[in-house]
Motif scaffolding. Sequence first.
Motif, PDB file in Angstrom:
ATOM      1  N   ASN A 149       0.825  -1.212   0.000  1.00  0.00           N
ATOM      2  CA  ASN A 149       0.000   0.000   0.000  1.00  0.00           C
ATOM      3  C   ASN A 149       0.860   1.264   0.000  1.00  0.00           C
ATOM      4  O   ASN A 149       0.644   2.189   0.783  1.00  0.00           O
ATOM      5  CB  ASN A 149      -0.974  -0.008   1.179  1.00  0.00           C
ATOM      6  CG  ASN A 149      -1.974  -1.142   1.075  1.00  0.00           C
ATOM      7  OD1 ASN A 149      -2.399  -1.507  -0.029  1.00  0.00           O
ATOM      8  ND2 ASN A 149      -2.340  -1.716   2.192  1.00  0.00           N
TER       9      ASN A 149
ATOM     10  N   ASP B 294      -1.053   2.890 -10.212  1.00  0.00           N
ATOM     11  CA  ASP B 294      -1.588   3.275 -11.525  1.00  0.00           C
ATOM     12  C   ASP B 294      -0.736   4.327 -12.218  1.00  0.00           C
ATOM     13  O   ASP B 294      -1.245   5.232 -12.882  1.00  0.00           O
ATOM     14  CB  ASP B 294      -3.033   3.778 -11.403  1.00  0.00           C
ATOM     15  CG  ASP B 294      -3.991   2.679 -10.972  1.00  0.00           C
ATOM     16  OD1 ASP B 294      -3.760   1.513 -11.368  1.00  0.00           O
ATOM     17  OD2 ASP B 294      -4.950   2.962 -10.247  1.00  0.00           O
TER      18      ASP B 294
ATOM     19  N   SER C  84      -2.259  -0.670 -17.073  1.00  0.00           N
ATOM     20  CA  SER C  84      -3.250  -1.757 -17.193  1.00  0.00           C
ATOM     21  C   SER C  84      -3.117  -2.512 -18.506  1.00  0.00           C
ATOM     22  O   SER C  84      -3.264  -3.737 -18.536  1.00  0.00           O
ATOM     23  CB  SER C  84      -4.671  -1.200 -17.044  1.00  0.00           C
ATOM     24  OG  SER C  84      -4.948  -0.241 -18.055  1.00  0.00           O
TER      25      SER C  84
ATOM     26  N   ASP D 250      -2.786 -16.571 -11.974  1.00  0.00           N
ATOM     27  CA  ASP D 250      -3.659 -16.432 -10.811  1.00  0.00           C
ATOM     28  C   ASP D 250      -3.062 -17.221  -9.658  1.00  0.00           C
ATOM     29  O   ASP D 250      -2.416 -18.262  -9.844  1.00  0.00           O
ATOM     30  CB  ASP D 250      -5.063 -16.947 -11.128  1.00  0.00           C
ATOM     31  CG  ASP D 250      -5.095 -18.443 -11.358  1.00  0.00           C
ATOM     32  OD1 ASP D 250      -5.839 -19.136 -10.655  1.00  0.00           O
ATOM     33  OD2 ASP D 250      -4.367 -18.927 -12.257  1.00  0.00           O
TER      34      ASP D 250
ATOM     35  N   ARG E 109      -5.990 -14.239  -6.693  1.00  0.00           N
ATOM     36  CA  ARG E 109      -5.455 -12.913  -7.038  1.00  0.00           C
ATOM     37  C   ARG E 109      -4.628 -13.018  -8.314  1.00  0.00           C
ATOM     38  O   ARG E 109      -4.071 -14.070  -8.637  1.00  0.00           O
ATOM     39  CB  ARG E 109      -4.548 -12.369  -5.928  1.00  0.00           C
ATOM     40  CG  ARG E 109      -5.250 -11.816  -4.713  1.00  0.00           C
ATOM     41  CD  ARG E 109      -5.627 -12.891  -3.758  1.00  0.00           C
ATOM     42  NE  ARG E 109      -5.857 -12.386  -2.401  1.00  0.00           N
ATOM     43  CZ  ARG E 109      -6.167 -13.175  -1.392  1.00  0.00           C
ATOM     44  NH1 ARG E 109      -6.306 -14.488  -1.560  1.00  0.00           N
ATOM     45  NH2 ARG E 109      -6.364 -12.663  -0.183  1.00  0.00           N
TER      46      ARG E 109
ATOM     47  N   PRO F 248      -1.428  -6.812  -7.331  1.00  0.00           N
ATOM     48  CA  PRO F 248      -2.046  -5.476  -7.312  1.00  0.00           C
ATOM     49  C   PRO F 248      -3.246  -5.354  -6.372  1.00  0.00           C
ATOM     50  O   PRO F 248      -3.426  -4.322  -5.710  1.00  0.00           O
ATOM     51  CB  PRO F 248      -2.452  -5.254  -8.770  1.00  0.00           C
ATOM     52  CG  PRO F 248      -1.490  -6.107  -9.553  1.00  0.00           C
ATOM     53  CD  PRO F 248      -1.282  -7.319  -8.709  1.00  0.00           C
ATOM     54  N   GLU F 249      -4.081  -6.410  -6.274  1.00  0.00           N
ATOM     55  CA  GLU F 249      -5.277  -6.326  -5.427  1.00  0.00           C
ATOM     56  C   GLU F 249      -4.928  -6.169  -3.953  1.00  0.00           C
ATOM     57  O   GLU F 249      -5.738  -5.651  -3.174  1.00  0.00           O
ATOM     58  CB  GLU F 249      -6.135  -7.581  -5.624  1.00  0.00           C
ATOM     59  CG  GLU F 249      -6.729  -7.691  -7.019  1.00  0.00           C
ATOM     60  CD  GLU F 249      -6.920  -9.138  -7.429  1.00  0.00           C
ATOM     61  OE1 GLU F 249      -8.069  -9.616  -7.324  1.00  0.00           O
ATOM     62  OE2 GLU F 249      -5.942  -9.772  -7.850  1.00  0.00           O
ATOM     63  N   GLU F 250      -3.736  -6.597  -3.570  1.00  0.00           N
ATOM     64  CA  GLU F 250      -3.304  -6.484  -2.180  1.00  0.00           C
ATOM     65  C   GLU F 250      -2.356  -5.309  -1.971  1.00  0.00           C
ATOM     66  O   GLU F 250      -1.865  -5.103  -0.851  1.00  0.00           O
ATOM     67  CB  GLU F 250      -2.606  -7.778  -1.742  1.00  0.00           C
ATOM     68  CG  GLU F 250      -3.455  -9.022  -1.869  1.00  0.00           C
ATOM     69  CD  GLU F 250      -4.631  -9.018  -0.906  1.00  0.00           C
ATOM     70  OE1 GLU F 250      -4.514  -8.400   0.181  1.00  0.00           O
ATOM     71  OE2 GLU F 250      -5.675  -9.625  -1.228  1.00  0.00           O
TER      72      GLU F 250
END
Length: 466
Positions: free
Chosen positions: A16, A234, A249, A283, A287, A307-309
């Motif tokens: 993060n 991003d 992306s 995957d 994730r 990225p999701e975490e």
Amino acid sequence: MAAYDVPGLALAIVVNDEIVLAKGYGVLEQGKPERVDEHTVFAIASNTKAFVGTALGMLAAEGKLDWDDRVVERWPAFRTWDEHTTRELRVRDLVSHRSGLDTWAGDLAWIGSSIDTPSLLARLPAVEASFGLRERYGYTNLMFVVAGEVIRAVSGQTWDAFVRERLIEPLGMTRTTTSVDALAGQDNVATPHMPEGDALIVVPYLNVDAAGAAAALNSSVADMVQWLRVQLSDGTLDGRSIIPAEVVSSIRVPHTPIALPASDSFDPPRHFVAYGLGWFLYDYAGRLVVTHGGGLPGMTSRVGLVPEEGLGVVVLTNSETPASQLVFLDVVDGYLGLPPRDHVALAKARAERSENEISEATPPDDAATPVAPTAYVGKYQHPLLGRAEVNERDGKLELRLVDHGGLDCTLEPKPENRFGCTWSNPIFGHSEIPFELDKKRAARFRVRVRPEFIDPLEYRFERAAR
């Protein structure tokens, strides 16, 4: 590190947008006291590819090229092994490993070689394709070299100047270089190591500028955390836009599926593996993992994102081992709260199975080649690797790949016109070289050099006309 005799390793973790760890372990060079820290520079090799894919994406976002442009229209000098591929290959094909070349095909032409980029690309038509355009995955460094030429043709800057100006400098990656030449005089640089029998030896850095857009970057984990942060935000860093979000992306979109091994050791199991435009994608525990490895003689590394975490990891080592990948998996498992797994034990079991298969297939050596040494002496030629010579000195045969510049050995006689060859440069290891005779005179020989790490192709050198 103990399990694989790794002299030095550097690890950084971002969560993060917070750098929670950036630390070195071990030493720059075995037998010497200088310690690895977060600023130690390592070769990151193929982790260069994500920078080049990002650079092409930035040019596309600026309208200077389209991912579906024909390469030959952007760089008219482009030529490949057949007319169809030359005409139809698109920019996105260059950085998604679907050109028709097999994994690492043609890499012997530039690894440890004295060849330059123009000469390497001029010999591209001589590389042997294994399948058709976009037919299947084949990890191809040579196509990233072409991508570097497209960047130059479109932007007016060399690939490395573009990457430095648009990515490395804005990210504050002050110890990152685009050539080993820039490491001269720098302190705190890790030394490459590779196994030789049961021992570990120091080997020199390779200059890979000829294929720079595929593998030439050198960096530290303190610098690479900036790359992790911008990828996980991003394209922004500390409120500044460095990379357009649509580029971040778009290069993570799967382009080329990769067949999963019959016994994939991942648990939970993976359902897909693919290559995007400079990144591997798969995957894991529900994730998406965005990752790449890097390997050159004496150095291996791993960069990975979940990225999701908001999780990013970079592991750099001065060894030819899977340690960087295994540390990465341990970190990801920990952050995802998965049950602990002994990734080292699993990796060693896989390696042992592979070694057993190789040893079972190795033929016995029961007699020396009976033909007179003079039958092999002469000059030979290959369209990609150029000239080779076999000479006799003090009753022994010596082989030298003249145009390559880094391959020479004394030939050790074996049965059936075969010879053993321990290359004088240890990064190339040992090769078995069969000769074919015509009327008791060698007409050609075949050679492969470290197919598990450098180049899978077997090159056939024909005796040159007198």
